[in-house]
Write a protein that holds these residues in place. Structure first.
Motif, short mmCIF file in Angstrom:
data_model
loop_
_atom_site.label_atom_id
_atom_site.label_comp_id
_atom_site.label_asym_id
_atom_site.label_seq_id
_atom_site.Cartn_x
_atom_site.Cartn_y
_atom_site.Cartn_z
N LEU A 151 16.18 4.16 2.66
CA LEU A 151 16.39 3.20 3.74
C LEU A 151 17.63 2.36 3.44
CD1 LEU A 151 14.84 1.97 6.33
CD2 LEU A 151 14.21 0.13 4.78
N GLY A 152 18.59 2.36 4.37
CA GLY A 152 19.82 1.61 4.16
C GLY A 152 20.95 2.43 3.59
N GLY A 168 26.75 -7.97 15.52
CA GLY A 168 25.41 -7.56 15.93
C GLY A 168 24.34 -8.55 15.50
N ILE A 169 23.08 -8.13 15.64
CA ILE A 169 21.98 -9.04 15.38
C ILE A 169 21.72 -9.25 13.90
CG2 ILE A 169 20.85 -8.62 17.60
CD1 ILE A 169 18.89 -6.79 16.12
N SER A 170 21.96 -8.22 13.08
CA SER A 170 21.71 -8.37 11.64
C SER A 170 22.99 -8.44 10.82
CB SER A 170 20.85 -7.21 11.13
OG SER A 170 21.54 -5.98 11.26
N SER A 171 24.10 -7.94 11.36
CA SER A 171 25.41 -7.95 10.67
C SER A 171 25.34 -7.25 9.31
CB SER A 171 25.92 -9.40 10.48
OG SER A 171 26.07 -10.03 11.73
N SER A 172 24.42 -6.32 9.17
CA SER A 172 24.15 -5.72 7.87
C SER A 172 25.22 -4.72 7.45
CB SER A 172 22.79 -5.02 7.91
OG SER A 172 22.54 -4.31 6.72
N LEU A 173 25.42 -4.62 6.15
CA LEU A 173 26.26 -3.58 5.58
C LEU A 173 25.57 -2.22 5.61
CD1 LEU A 173 27.41 -5.48 2.35
CD2 LEU A 173 28.82 -5.02 4.36
N PHE A 174 24.23 -2.23 5.76
CA PHE A 174 23.46 -1.01 5.56
C PHE A 174 22.52 -0.63 6.71
CE2 PHE A 174 23.55 -3.69 1.66
CZ PHE A 174 24.52 -3.00 0.94
N PHE A 175 22.00 -1.62 7.42
CA PHE A 175 20.91 -1.41 8.37
C PHE A 175 21.44 -1.56 9.80
CE2 PHE A 175 16.94 -2.12 10.60
CZ PHE A 175 16.00 -1.42 9.86
N ILE A 238 19.67 -4.40 -7.10
CA ILE A 238 19.87 -3.68 -5.85
C ILE A 238 19.97 -4.72 -4.75
CG2 ILE A 238 18.93 -1.92 -4.29
CD1 ILE A 238 17.12 -1.08 -6.74
N TYR A 239 21.06 -4.71 -4.02
CA TYR A 239 21.33 -5.73 -3.01
C TYR A 239 20.88 -5.24 -1.63
CZ TYR A 239 24.14 -8.61 0.21
OH TYR A 239 24.55 -9.44 1.24
N LEU A 240 20.09 -6.07 -0.93
CA LEU A 240 19.59 -5.77 0.41
C LEU A 240 19.93 -6.97 1.30
CD1 LEU A 240 16.03 -4.64 -0.77
CD2 LEU A 240 18.03 -3.17 -0.46
N ASP A 241 20.41 -6.72 2.51
CA ASP A 241 20.97 -7.82 3.29
C ASP A 241 20.45 -7.92 4.71
OD1 ASP A 241 22.14 -5.61 4.49
OD2 ASP A 241 24.14 -6.50 4.61
N ALA A 242 19.28 -7.34 4.98
CA ALA A 242 18.80 -7.35 6.37
C ALA A 242 17.29 -7.47 6.42
CB ALA A 242 19.23 -6.07 7.10
N MET A 243 16.82 -8.05 7.51
CA MET A 243 15.38 -8.20 7.73
C MET A 243 14.66 -6.85 7.71
SD MET A 243 13.62 -10.18 10.92
CE MET A 243 11.84 -10.19 11.18
N GLY A 244 15.36 -5.80 8.15
CA GLY A 244 14.75 -4.48 8.22
C GLY A 244 14.30 -3.93 6.89
N PHE A 245 14.92 -4.39 5.78
CA PHE A 245 14.52 -3.89 4.48
C PHE A 245 13.10 -4.34 4.11
CE2 PHE A 245 19.13 -3.44 3.87
CZ PHE A 245 19.17 -2.13 3.39
N GLY A 246 12.66 -5.48 4.66
CA GLY A 246 11.31 -5.95 4.39
C GLY A 246 10.35 -5.69 5.53
N MET A 247 10.70 -6.19 6.72
CA MET A 247 9.82 -6.00 7.87
C MET A 247 9.82 -4.56 8.36
SD MET A 247 8.34 -8.87 8.23
CE MET A 247 7.74 -9.40 9.83
N GLY A 248 10.74 -3.75 7.86
CA GLY A 248 10.72 -2.32 8.14
C GLY A 248 9.87 -1.55 7.16
N MET A 249 9.12 -2.28 6.31
CA MET A 249 8.16 -1.66 5.39
C MET A 249 6.77 -1.64 6.02
SD MET A 249 9.21 -3.35 1.73
CE MET A 249 10.56 -2.71 0.76
N LEU A 288 14.29 1.61 -3.68
CA LEU A 288 14.91 0.80 -2.63
C LEU A 288 16.37 1.22 -2.45
CD1 LEU A 288 13.53 -2.67 -3.78
CD2 LEU A 288 12.75 -1.37 -1.78
N ARG A 289 16.74 1.51 -1.23
CA ARG A 289 18.10 1.89 -0.87
C ARG A 289 18.67 2.96 -1.81
NH1 ARG A 289 23.23 0.22 -1.32
NH2 ARG A 289 22.81 -1.63 -2.60
N GLY A 290 17.82 3.96 -2.12
CA GLY A 290 18.27 5.09 -2.90
C GLY A 290 18.37 4.85 -4.39
N PHE A 291 17.79 3.75 -4.89
CA PHE A 291 17.80 3.47 -6.31
C PHE A 291 16.38 3.19 -6.80
CE2 PHE A 291 22.00 1.90 -4.88
CZ PHE A 291 22.82 2.65 -5.70
N LEU A 292 16.09 3.58 -8.03
CA LEU A 292 14.85 3.17 -8.68
C LEU A 292 14.97 1.70 -9.06
CD1 LEU A 292 14.15 6.21 -11.04
CD2 LEU A 292 12.70 5.47 -9.14
#
Length: 634
Positions: A151-152, A168-175, A238-249, A288-292
Motif C-alpha cells: 500500500l503506497g 488534492g485532498i491528501s497531497s500525499s507522496l504515495f496515496f 518507514i514514512y507514511l503521509d496520508a490518512m489512507g495508510f491507517g483508515m485504509g486498514m 508497511l509500504r513495501g517494507f518489513l
C-alpha cells in the motif's frame, strides 16, 4: 463504521465556525438521552461482529497484484437486499474509508442463546461468498487482511492512479486521492479537514525492521515537494503521509448490548484491560509500504493517520489559538475508566472541558461519566453535513455507546483493537472468545482492572515484533473468587497482597499457571460447565478456544509472525527489509488459497476440523461422557 447518511459536507473553515454549536448541542443531546434512559434495565444480551474486507485484483500472467477500487460497485449490489427486505436479511454492508474496502456484519444481532456460537463462522462465510459473487472479472478476489503489503508503493491500485503531492485532498507522496472511497463525501472531507486543521499532512514514522542487509541508517529519497518528505521522515523509519495508510486498514470489531448503563460501564472498563492482550494475539501488520517494519500491529499507524492535533495541542508551541494540550490522537487507547470500580485506577491526567463537565454534573450525571464526555468534546468535529450535524470522530480501543434516540437498542460497548484475521475460522474464534469473556466477567463478577497508565504501557508492548510470544504485560494478579465455578474453586482470592498486578506473558494470561494464576480460558471453561450447552455447540466452542490457547502458548504463529517467515524464506527476498512486487504477489496468492480452503496453514491456525472428523468426534464423546457424570442419563 456506523450508518452513513448522504449530505453536503462542509469545509474545515465552515466546520470550524460551527464547532462550539455542535459541542453545545451534542452535550444537550446526551443529557436528554441520559435522563430519559438512565434507569433502563433488563435489556437482553445482543452482540454482533464487524469484519472489514479488502478487494484484490490479480494479474496472474504478469505476477502482479493490486488493491481493487471496486468497493462502490460491489456495495451498490450488496446493499440492494437490505434496502428491499430489511427484516429478513442475513448480512448487512457498509462502506469504509478506501475504495478497495467493504464492511460486513450479520443482518441482525445475535443473542444470549448458546447455539448462536454455531452461527458466527457460517455468517462470516456467507459474507465472503456474497462479495465473491459480485467479483466477476478475472483475477478478482476478497481477503480479510489488515493492509495490502505494498500500500503506497507505485501502481498499487487497480485501475492505476498516481498520487498528487502538494495537491488534492491528501497531497500525499504515495496515496492517490482516487483510492479514497468515492461513493460518500464523508471520507474525502475527513481527509482534507484533518490535514487543514493540523496545518500540515499527517506524518507517521514506523521503525523499520533491521535485517542483515538493511541499510544503516535506512533512509529514502522523496520527490521534492517543498522538502516536506525529507523534513517529516525519520532515519531508520518507514514514512507514511496520508490518512489512507491507517483508515485504509481493516479490523475486526465486536459490539455488546448490556442490560443497563451500569453494566455497560463495568464491561467497558473490564474489557479495556484486555484490549492490548487481544491486539497482540491477533497481530497481523508487519509490512508497511513495501517494507518489513519492527512492529506487528496497525495501532500506531491508524492513530497517526487521523491525528488532527495542531502543534499547540501537541505541546510543541505555546497555547494561543487552541484551548488544550492533548496527549493522544483522537484514535488511541481510552483515557478514563467509567465504572465506580475503575475510578481508583484512573491514574493518568484526563484533559477535559471543565465547563462541559460542570454542565453535565448539574444535569444529574455523576462526575466520572461527566469527565468522560467532557474529555471527548475537547475535540473539534471533523465532518459536518448541512443536513446532519453529528459528532462521530472519536475512535478509541473501547467505545461507550448510548442508546440511539427513538430506538429499542440499549446501552452498548464496542471492542475495537482486534486485527482482522485471514480466515473465517480465526475471526470466529476471536469473536467467540471475547463474547464468552464478557459472560465470564459478568457471571463471576471478575475484577481485571489495573492502573490505566499500565494499560497504556501494555498497548505499546502489544505492537512490538513478536509480542504475543515474547512480550510481558501488566495484568491483575488476583481476580475475584467465583463461588459458582465448577468444583467451587478458582485459585485466587479477593484479598490483594502487595502490588495488585505484575508482568505476565500472554500464555499465562490466557492459559493460566498452576497455583499462580487461573487464566482467562480456564475461567471460560468453568463458566461453560455451569450453563446449558448442547454437545454440537460445546464442540464448536471447544475448537475455537483450543485455537486461542495454542495461539497464546506460541504453538501457533500470529499472522504477523507467519508473514515474516513467508518473506524471509522467499527466494526473491534479499534480507534488506524490502517486500518486492514478486513477494507481495506470492504472499497474496497464498493468502487467497488459504482463505478459499485450497491451501492449508497448520502453523497459522492448525487444522480446523469438521463436525464429522475423527478428532472432533472424539472430543464430543469426551464432553458427552463428562456431562453424563454430572447428569446421568435416565
Amino acid at each position: 463504521m456506523g450508518f452513513l447518511s448522504l449530505g453536503s459536507p462542509l469545509s474545515w473553515s465552515e466546520t470550524k465556525q460551527h464547532a462550539d454549536h455542535v459541542r453545545k448541542h451534542g452535550i444537550l443531546q446526551f443529557i436528554h438521552i441520559f435522563n430519559k434512559l438512565k434507569d433502563r434495565e433488563n435489556d437482553c444480551l445482543k452482540w454482533g461482529d464487524e469484519v472489514e474486507y479488502t478487494l484484490i485484483k490479480f494479474d496472474h500472467e504478469n505476477k502482479k497484484v493490486y488493491n481493487n477500487l471496486k468497493a462502490k460497485e460491489v456495495l451498490d449490489v450488496l446493499q440492494l437486499e437490505e434496502s428491499n427486505n430489511p427484516s429478513t436479511i442475513k448480512t448487512a454492508w457498509r462502506p469504509e474509508y478506501a475504495g478497495y474496502m467493504v464492511e460486513g456484519t450479520p443482518g441482525h444481532p445475535l443473542g444470549g442463546c448458546m447455539r448462536h456460537f454455531n452461527m458466527i463462522e457460517a455468517n462470516m462465510k456467507l459474507r465472503r461468498e456474497e462479495i465473491l459473487q459480485n467479483l466477476k472479472e478475472s483475477g478478482e478476489t476478497v481477503l480479510s487482511i489488515v493492509t495490502f503489503p505494498r500500500l503506497g508503493c507505485p501502481n498499487f491500485t487497480y485501475p492505476n492512479f498516481k498520487p498528487t503531492p502538494g495537491k488534492g485532498i491528501s497531497s500525499s507522496l504515495f496515496f492517490p486521492d482516487q483510492a479514497v472511497f468515492q461513493g460518500h463525501p464523508r471520507f474525502r472531507t475527513l481527509t482534507q479537514n484533518i490535514r487543514e486543521r493540523r496545518g500540515s499532512k499527517v506524518a507517521i514514522n514506523v521503525p523499520i525492521f533491521k535485517d542483515v542487509k538493511t541499510p544503516s541508517p535506512f533512509t529514502e529519497k522523496f520527490p521534492d515537494v517543498e522538502g516536506e518528505g525529507a523534513k517529516a521522515a525519520k532515519l531508520d523509519h518507514i514514512y507514511l503521509d496520508a490518512m489512507g495508510f491507517g483508515m485504509g486498514m481493516s479490523c475486526l470489531q465486536m459490539t455488546f448490548q448490556a442490560c443497563s448503563i451500569n453494566e455497560a460501564r463495568y464491561l467497558y472498563d473490564q474489557l479495556a484491560a484486555v484490549t492490548p492482550i487481544v491486539m497482540a494475539l491477533s497481530a497481523a501488520t508487519p509490512i508497511l509500504r513495501g517494507f518489513l517494519s519492527d512492529l506487528d500491529c496497525r495501532w500506531c499507524v491508524i492513530a497517526g493517520s487521523v491525528d488532527d492535533r495542531t502543534p499547540e495541542e501537541m505541546g510543541i508551541k505555546p497555547l494561543q489559538e487552541n484551548r488544550f494540550v492533548i496527549p493522544k490522537s483522537r484514535y488511541d487507547s481510552i483515557s478514563t475508566y467509567l465504572s465506580p470500580e475503575g475510578n481508583k485506577y484512573n491514574d493518568i491526567d484526563l484533559v477535559h472541558d471543565q465547563e462541559i463537565c460542570q454542565q453535565l454534573m448539574d444535569a444529574g450525571i455523576d462526575e466520572q461519566l461527566a469527565r468522560h464526555y467532557a474529555h471527548l468534546f475537547i475535540r473539534d468535529p471533523l465532518v459536518l453535513f448541512q443536513e446532519h450535524n453529528i459528532q462521530s470522530t472519536n475512535w478509541q480501543t473501547m467505545r461507550f455507546k448510548p442508546p440511539p434516540p427513538n430506538s429499542n437498542i440499549g446501552w452498548r460497548v464496542e471492542f475495537r483493537p482486534t486485527e482482522v484475521q485471514l480466515t473465517d475460522f480465526e475471526n470466529a474464534a476471536l469473536v467467540t472468545f471475547i463474547v464468552l469473556l464478557t459472560r465470564v466477567i459478568l457471571s463471576f463478577d471478575l475484577n481485571l482492572l489495573i492502573p490505566l497508565s499500565k494499560v497504556d504501557e501494555n498497548m505499546i508492548t502489544a505492537q512490538k515484533r513478536d509480542a504475543a510470544r515474547k512480550g510481558m504485560f501488566y495484568f491483575r494478579k488476583t481476580l475475584k473468587k467465583c463461588p459458582a465455578a465448577a468444583k467451587g474453586e478458582i485459585p485466587n482470592s479477593n484479598a490483594d497482597t502487595g502490588e495488585e498486578f505484575e508482568l505476565m506473558s500472554i500464555d499465562t494470561i490466557i492459559n493460566g499457571k498452576v497455583g499462580e494464576f487461573p487464566g482467562l480460558i480456564p475461567l471460560i471453561e468453568s463458566y461453560l460447565g455451569n450453563v446449558d450447552v448442547d454437545i454440537d455447540t460445546r464442540c464448536t466452542i471447544s475448537q475455537y478456544l483450543t485455537f486461542i490457547q495454542r495461539k497464546a502458548s506460541g504453538e501457533l504463529l500470529t499472522t504477523a509472525q507467519w508473514m515474516r517467515k513467508f518473506v524471509a524464506l522467499h527466494p526473491d527476498y534479499k534480507q534488506d527489509s524490502v517486500v518486492s512486487e514478486t513477494i507481495c504477489y506470492d504472499l497474496m496468492n497464498t493468502f487467497d488459497g488459504i482463505a478459499r480452503g485450497e491451501l492449508g496453514a497448520p502453523e497459522l491456525f492448525g487444522k480446523p476440523t469438521s463436525k464429522t472428523s475423527d478428532v472432533l468426534t472424539k472430543k464430543c464423546l469426551e464432553i458427552k461422557e463428562e456431562m453424563a457424570k454430572i447428569e446421568p442419563a435416565k
